[in-house]
Each structure stands twice: as C-alpha cells, then as structure tokens.
Design a protein around this motif. Structure first.
Motif, PDB file in Angstrom:
ATOM      1  N   THR A  44     -19.870 -34.684  -0.805  1.00 36.65           N
ATOM      2  CA  THR A  44     -19.929 -33.399   0.451  1.00 36.65           C
ATOM      3  C   THR A  44     -18.455 -33.658   1.413  1.00 36.65           C
ATOM      4  N   ALA A  45     -19.077 -32.040   1.879  1.00 30.46           N
ATOM      5  CA  ALA A  45     -17.669 -32.516   3.106  1.00 30.46           C
ATOM      6  C   ALA A  45     -18.405 -31.970   4.685  1.00 30.46           C
ATOM      7  N   SER A  46     -18.311 -32.448   5.360  1.00 31.44           N
ATOM      8  CA  SER A  46     -18.918 -32.203   6.195  1.00 31.44           C
ATOM      9  C   SER A  46     -17.905 -31.966   7.297  1.00 31.44           C
ATOM     10  N   PRO A  47     -17.892 -31.130   8.657  1.00 28.51           N
ATOM     11  CA  PRO A  47     -16.957 -31.065  10.197  1.00 28.51           C
ATOM     12  C   PRO A  47     -17.104 -31.910  10.508  1.00 28.51           C
ATOM     13  N   ALA A  74     -15.585 -24.046   2.263  1.00 34.89           N
ATOM     14  CA  ALA A  74     -14.920 -22.366   2.619  1.00 34.89           C
ATOM     15  C   ALA A  74     -14.157 -22.542   3.991  1.00 34.89           C
ATOM     16  N   ARG A  75     -15.581 -22.776   4.723  1.00 35.89           N
ATOM     17  CA  ARG A  75     -15.384 -22.587   6.520  1.00 35.89           C
ATOM     18  C   ARG A  75     -14.553 -23.684   6.981  1.00 35.89           C
ATOM     19  N   MET A  76     -14.075 -24.804   5.942  1.00 40.29           N
ATOM     20  CA  MET A  76     -12.936 -25.841   6.932  1.00 40.29           C
ATOM     21  C   MET A  76     -12.028 -25.841   6.548  1.00 40.29           C
ATOM     22  N   GLY A 102     -20.578 -22.463   1.272  1.00 44.01           N
ATOM     23  CA  GLY A 102     -19.276 -21.651   2.313  1.00 44.01           C
ATOM     24  C   GLY A 102     -18.624 -22.889   3.020  1.00 44.01           C
ATOM     25  N   GLY A 103     -20.215 -23.736   3.898  1.00 40.94           N
ATOM     26  CA  GLY A 103     -20.167 -24.931   4.462  1.00 40.94           C
ATOM     27  C   GLY A 103     -21.219 -24.005   6.004  1.00 40.94           C
ATOM     28  N   ASP A 104     -21.866 -25.388   6.948  1.00 36.54           N
ATOM     29  CA  ASP A 104     -22.389 -24.366   7.357  1.00 36.54           C
ATOM     30  C   ASP A 104     -21.172 -24.958   8.808  1.00 36.54           C
ATOM     31  N   SER A 105     -20.150 -24.585   9.235  1.00 37.03           N
ATOM     32  CA  SER A 105     -19.438 -25.296  10.697  1.00 37.03           C
ATOM     33  C   SER A 105     -19.071 -23.324  10.205  1.00 37.03           C
ATOM     34  N   GLU A 106     -18.424 -23.383  11.947  1.00 34.34           N
ATOM     35  CA  GLU A 106     -17.450 -21.890  12.300  1.00 34.34           C
ATOM     36  C   GLU A 106     -16.403 -22.066  11.049  1.00 34.34           C
ATOM     37  N   PRO A 107     -15.478 -20.729  11.307  1.00 33.99           N
ATOM     38  CA  PRO A 107     -14.579 -20.577   9.595  1.00 33.99           C
ATOM     39  C   PRO A 107     -13.486 -21.306  11.240  1.00 33.99           C
ATOM     40  N   VAL A 108     -12.825 -22.060  10.433  1.00 33.34           N
ATOM     41  CA  VAL A 108     -11.253 -23.021  10.881  1.00 33.34           C
ATOM     42  C   VAL A 108     -10.166 -21.999  10.781  1.00 33.34           C
ATOM     43  N   GLY A 109     -10.723 -21.213   9.877  1.00 35.49           N
ATOM     44  CA  GLY A 109      -9.123 -20.024   9.923  1.00 35.49           C
ATOM     45  C   GLY A 109      -9.471 -18.480   8.722  1.00 35.49           C
ATOM     46  N   ASP A 110      -9.043 -18.394   7.619  1.00 38.09           N
ATOM     47  CA  ASP A 110      -9.056 -17.435   7.146  1.00 38.09           C
ATOM     48  C   ASP A 110     -10.480 -17.044   6.158  1.00 38.09           C
TER      49      ASP A 110
END
Length: 285
Positions: A44-47, A74-76, A102-110
């Motif tokens: 997994t990936a987490s912010p 994606a949002r990371m 998509g991911g649970d964080s706010e988008p860091v970019g595009d």
C-alpha cells in the motif's frame, strides 16, 4: 451449485490469492519468513509514510524473488515527470505489475483521480503489463454507485484487472459482478476480503496509519469492526462459501482473492493453508 462445485471454486480462489501489506519496518521480515516465493504481495501507499516506503519495499521483495505490486496512489504523484521517473525505476528492477487507486489524500499535483494517471501511463507507452484498478461492491463514502461503475468502464482501456474493495455481503458481491458484466466491463476480477485479523489488532493498525488517514480508514471500513466483533459474525470461509455460486460462473471472470492482511501475515497464510486442507479433504483428497 453443488457442494463439491462450491469447494472447487473456493480452492481455485484461495490458490490464486495475493496479499496486501503495509510498508512498516517489520513487513519484509514477516514476508520472507512466512510466505512462499510464489505468493504475490501488494504494498500500500499512504501520505504519512510517503511513496518511497512503498517503492523501496516492493524493490526489496522483488529482489527476494517475490512478485511484488506497488500501489501507485494517483493523488500522491505530482505529474507526468515524476510518473515517468517511477516507471523507469520500477521497470528497471523488472517490476511489471502495478495497482492504481485514486488515494485518500488531497492531490499533490496533476492527478485528481486514477483515470488521469492511467491516461498519462498510456502516453508514456504503457510501461506496465499488468495494471489493477479499484472496484467498489459497496457504496463509496464520497462517490455514487453509478459513478464507480462508470469509472471502471472509463478505465477499461488502460487497466488489465479490477481489485474489489472490502465487502462482507455475498449478495452485494453477486449483484455487483452482474452489474459490471452487464455494462460490458470484462476485465478479470480479484475479490477483496479481509484476512483473519482480530478487531483489536485492526483498530491498532488503523491508529498507526496516521491521524488524518485513520479517520478516513474508519469511515471507509466502519462495517469491518462491527462484523468482526459480533458473535458468530464474519468468517472468510462462510463468506466465500456464499459467494462461490456467483463467482464460479464463467461470465463472472473472478480469478482469485485480494486479501487485506493488515500486516497479520502469519495468521493470514495459516488461515489460507488450513482452509485449503479442509476443502481438499471435502473433495476427497
């Protein structure tokens, strides 16, 4: 479906099970000690930990001979330049499989969602041979059901398979698979189920993920805790038995299981092996 047909379907799904793990300091050792090299492991990936923790663990597990699949949330990822760097890094290590939520964080970019990242992967020449996307048998906390099915339709050109999120209702699974297939979504499916994790351990894992992410985790999986705690509640064996008739249909295209271990790796592999022994005994050896 006859009892032996149910058992055969369960055996097939269990034999094609892959394990989702979190990139903690002890994960590598647990995987190396307790899993055979033919077990596919997704990371997994987490912010709170950053994408580097995911990529590093995937590279190390690949080096040990495992098929390891990074979650590229994606949002990371900031944009095509970083995505290209990640693709070059992974393919340079012989890694050909990824999973793109998509991911649970706010988008860091595009990338506001998985589709945007998948489109850029296509522009980069489809560097990965196997690309998984998320499916939502039950309602997503922030996305309407019809939109989740439409999203899978939109992503069908870029992905090779679907990984379903957690659910505990066999009727929901059956209905969802029928809806997918009736809409023309023909990608193979991996059914997401939780491993044999205790409620207290699951809560402890949620709190270790990070303060902000814990809140989102609990919202997304609030049914998990109630069902695991209820007397005579959820068990993976009973769930699979009830799902088997629908999952055994040829048109279902369900290839195996995606087991959310919550890093209870030892317990999950023991549960899978014990259940396989029981099923083979039921089938007569």
């Amino acid at each position: 479906m006859r009892n032996k047909d149910v058992a055969r379907t369960m055996v097939r799904l269990l034999e094609q099970a892959r394990y989702e793990v979190l990139p903690t300091p002890t994960t590598e050792d647990k995987v190396l000690e307790h899993l055979p090299r033919d077990r596919t492991v997704t990371v997994t990936a987490s912010p709170s930990k950053g994408l580097e923790a995911t990529l590093d663990l995937v590279e190390r597990l690949t080096g040990h001979g495992f098929v390891a699949v990074p979650h590229l949330a994606a949002r990371m990822i900031s944009g095509r330049t970083e995505l290209a760097e990640i693709a070059d890094r992974l393919t340079g290590k012989g890694i050909t499989r990824i999973f793109v939520p998509g991911g649970d964080s706010e988008p860091v970019g595009d990338y506001p969602d998985a589709l945007a990242l998948l489109e850029d992967l296509a522009a980069l020449g489809h560097p990965f041979g196997h690309v998984g996307i998320t499916g939502y048998p039950e309602s997503h906390p922030t996305i309407h059901d019809d939109l989740t099915v439409q999203s899978m339709w939109d992503k069908r050109r870029y992905a090779t398979h679907i990984v379903s999120n957690l659910t505990f209702d066999p009727a929901v699974v059956s209905s969802w698979v029928r809806r997918l297939r009736s809409r023309g979504v023909r990608m193979p499916l991996l059914l997401g189920i939780p491993g044999p994790v205790e409620r207290a351990k699951l809560l402890a894992m949620a709190t270790r993920i990070g303060v902000g992410e814990s809140t989102r985790f609990l919202v997304k999986h609030k049914g998990t805790f109630a069902r695991l705690a209820a007397p005579g509640g959820y068990t993976g064996e009973r769930f699979l038995e009830k799902c088997a008739p629908a999952l055994g249909e040829p048109d279902a295209l369900v290839e195996g299981l995606h087991v959310f271990t919550f890093n209870q790796i030892v317990e999950t592999e023991a549960w899978r092996n014990d259940l396989l022994v029981q099923l083979h005994n039921r089938l007569g050896g």
